[in-house]
Design a protein around this motif. Structure first.
Motif, mmCIF file in Angstrom:
data_model
loop_
_atom_site.group_PDB
_atom_site.id
_atom_site.type_symbol
_atom_site.label_atom_id
_atom_site.label_comp_id
_atom_site.label_asym_id
_atom_site.label_seq_id
_atom_site.Cartn_x
_atom_site.Cartn_y
_atom_site.Cartn_z
ATOM 1 N N GLY A 18 6.980 3.221 4.431
ATOM 2 C CA GLY A 18 7.230 4.356 3.559
ATOM 3 C C GLY A 18 8.663 4.419 3.088
ATOM 4 N N GLU A 19 9.607 4.018 3.937
ATOM 5 C CA GLU A 19 11.014 4.023 3.539
ATOM 6 C C GLU A 19 11.300 2.962 2.481
ATOM 7 O OE1 GLU A 19 13.092 5.656 7.646
ATOM 8 O OE2 GLU A 19 12.506 3.548 7.512
ATOM 9 N N ILE A 20 10.616 1.830 2.568
ATOM 10 C CA ILE A 20 10.753 0.795 1.539
ATOM 11 C C ILE A 20 10.173 1.309 0.222
ATOM 12 C CG2 ILE A 20 10.333 -1.605 0.947
ATOM 13 C CD1 ILE A 20 11.931 -1.103 3.586
ATOM 14 N N ALA B 22 11.783 1.864 -3.575
ATOM 15 C CA ALA B 22 11.171 1.307 -4.782
ATOM 16 C C ALA B 22 11.001 2.381 -5.848
ATOM 17 C CB ALA B 22 9.819 0.679 -4.434
ATOM 18 N N VAL B 23 10.539 3.553 -5.435
ATOM 19 C CA VAL B 23 10.361 4.655 -6.373
ATOM 20 C C VAL B 23 11.703 5.048 -6.993
ATOM 21 C CG1 VAL B 23 9.778 7.111 -6.539
ATOM 22 C CG2 VAL B 23 8.229 5.538 -5.382
ATOM 23 N N PHE B 24 12.736 5.158 -6.167
ATOM 24 C CA PHE B 24 14.056 5.502 -6.696
ATOM 25 C C PHE B 24 14.539 4.464 -7.702
ATOM 26 C CE2 PHE B 24 18.668 4.736 -6.459
ATOM 27 C CZ PHE B 24 19.091 5.879 -7.118
ATOM 28 N N VAL C 22 6.466 -0.697 -14.452
ATOM 29 C CA VAL C 22 7.028 -1.166 -13.184
ATOM 30 C C VAL C 22 6.152 -2.281 -12.639
ATOM 31 C CG1 VAL C 22 7.698 -0.561 -10.820
ATOM 32 C CG2 VAL C 22 7.917 1.144 -12.648
ATOM 33 N N VAL C 23 6.772 -3.359 -12.205
ATOM 34 C CA VAL C 23 6.057 -4.436 -11.511
ATOM 35 C C VAL C 23 6.720 -4.664 -10.167
ATOM 36 C CG1 VAL C 23 5.493 -6.890 -11.506
ATOM 37 C CG2 VAL C 23 5.245 -5.563 -13.606
ATOM 38 N N CYS C 24 5.935 -4.606 -9.105
ATOM 39 C CA CYS C 24 6.415 -4.891 -7.752
ATOM 40 C C CYS C 24 5.822 -6.220 -7.305
ATOM 41 C CB CYS C 24 6.009 -3.785 -6.785
ATOM 42 S SG CYS C 24 6.694 -2.171 -7.171
ATOM 43 N N ALA D 177 0.832 -1.207 0.000
ATOM 44 C CA ALA D 177 0.000 0.000 0.000
ATOM 45 C C ALA D 177 0.861 1.249 0.000
ATOM 46 C CB ALA D 177 -0.934 -0.005 1.206
ATOM 47 N N ALA D 178 1.953 1.229 0.766
ATOM 48 C CA ALA D 178 2.879 2.372 0.774
ATOM 49 C C ALA D 178 3.487 2.572 -0.607
ATOM 50 C CB ALA D 178 3.969 2.152 1.820
ATOM 51 N N MET D 179 3.816 1.487 -1.292
ATOM 52 C CA MET D 179 4.325 1.583 -2.652
ATOM 53 C C MET D 179 3.292 2.213 -3.578
ATOM 54 S SD MET D 179 6.167 -2.100 -3.231
ATOM 55 C CE MET D 179 7.836 -2.453 -2.690
#
Length: 258
Positions: free
Chosen positions: A226-228, A232-234, A83-85, A20-22
């Protein structure tokens, strides 16, 4: 971050926690998200808060269900995925290996490893011909160390690293980058359940187990979902355009496992 405005993102286990944070982090960058979760209500609730998002209830261990989710996601995202997570996972049983039932072993590997395989297989089928894309698999610091009483989870998360390394080699020539995120102890309901199980298995208090996790890191702390998501965004951005095949820990530097 550059390069994510208008990006098309698929996330498994996006109905809570890290997923969800991602989803929120990518949406904040202007990406469009399609997510799934075993918790249908959770997936729908997260998607409802994000512009143009899709949220579906899906069991990542169920091959036909995952194919159906992918079909819906691709239709929703216009046939392209940037992007796939592959984020789905469960903690599995907490006990010495000698006491673990076969069904519990298989269930843990199915969600963590089979779920990643099903997410990545379709991602590869789309991104290879597309000639671009980023795949992020969620492993763990348990994919870098051994952890007593957590053998199914550890085996699955080490397997994620091997899957990532191989997929990076297969897809790199096609312009697709593949990396693994290795979170440390992440504050939230999932880790609270793990802590409770470990406390019971070890005859310790939950507070004592929480303290052990923190003491095992150089920074003496837990991390946040949120830090994870920020990492991921970076890794999905142009700033990481030559980062591939890496297992990247976000953990305050784990020195030893509990």
């Amino acid at each position: 971050m550059s390069g994510l405005l208008g990006a098309k993102v698929v996330i498994t286990a996006g109905g809570g926690g890290i997923g969800a944070a991602m989803a929120r982090a990518y949406a904040a960058q202007g990406a469009q998200v399609a997510l799934c979760d075993i918790d249908k209500a959770g997936a729908e609730a997260v998607a409802a808060d994000l512009p143009g998002a899709l949220g579906l209830g899906t069991d990542v261990t169920d091959e036909p269900a995952m194919e159906a989710f992918w079909d819906r996601a691709l239709d929703h995202l216009g046939g392209r995925v940037d992007v796939v997570c592959a984020n789905a996972g469960i903690g599995g049983p907490v006990a010495p290996l000698a006491e673990i039932a076969m069904d519990d072993w298989r269930a843990c590997l199915a969600v963590n490893l089979d779920g990643a395989f099903l997410a990545c297989r379709r991602a590869a089928q789309v991104m290879g011909p597309q000639g671009s894309g980023v795949i992020l698999l969620t492993s763990s610091t348990s994919g870098l160390f051994g952890v007593p009483t957590r053998s199914p989870y550890v085996a699955a998360k080490w397997g994620i690293i091997g899957l990532m390394k191989t997929l990076a080699m297969e897809l790199g020539p096609m312009g697709v980058r593949v990396n693994a995120l290795c979170p440390g102890a992440v504050d939230g309901p999932r880790m609270e359940r793990v802590v409770a199980a470990e406390a019971q298995a070890r005859g310790m208090t939950a507070d004592a187990v929480r303290a052990l996790y923190a003491e095992g890191t150089s920074m003496r702390s837990w991390v946040t979902a949120g830090e994870i998501a920020d990492m991921a965004v970076f890794l999905s951005s142009d700033g990481a355009k030559h980062v591939s095949g890496q297992a990247i820990a976000v953990d305050g530097h784990t020195e030893r496992m509990t």
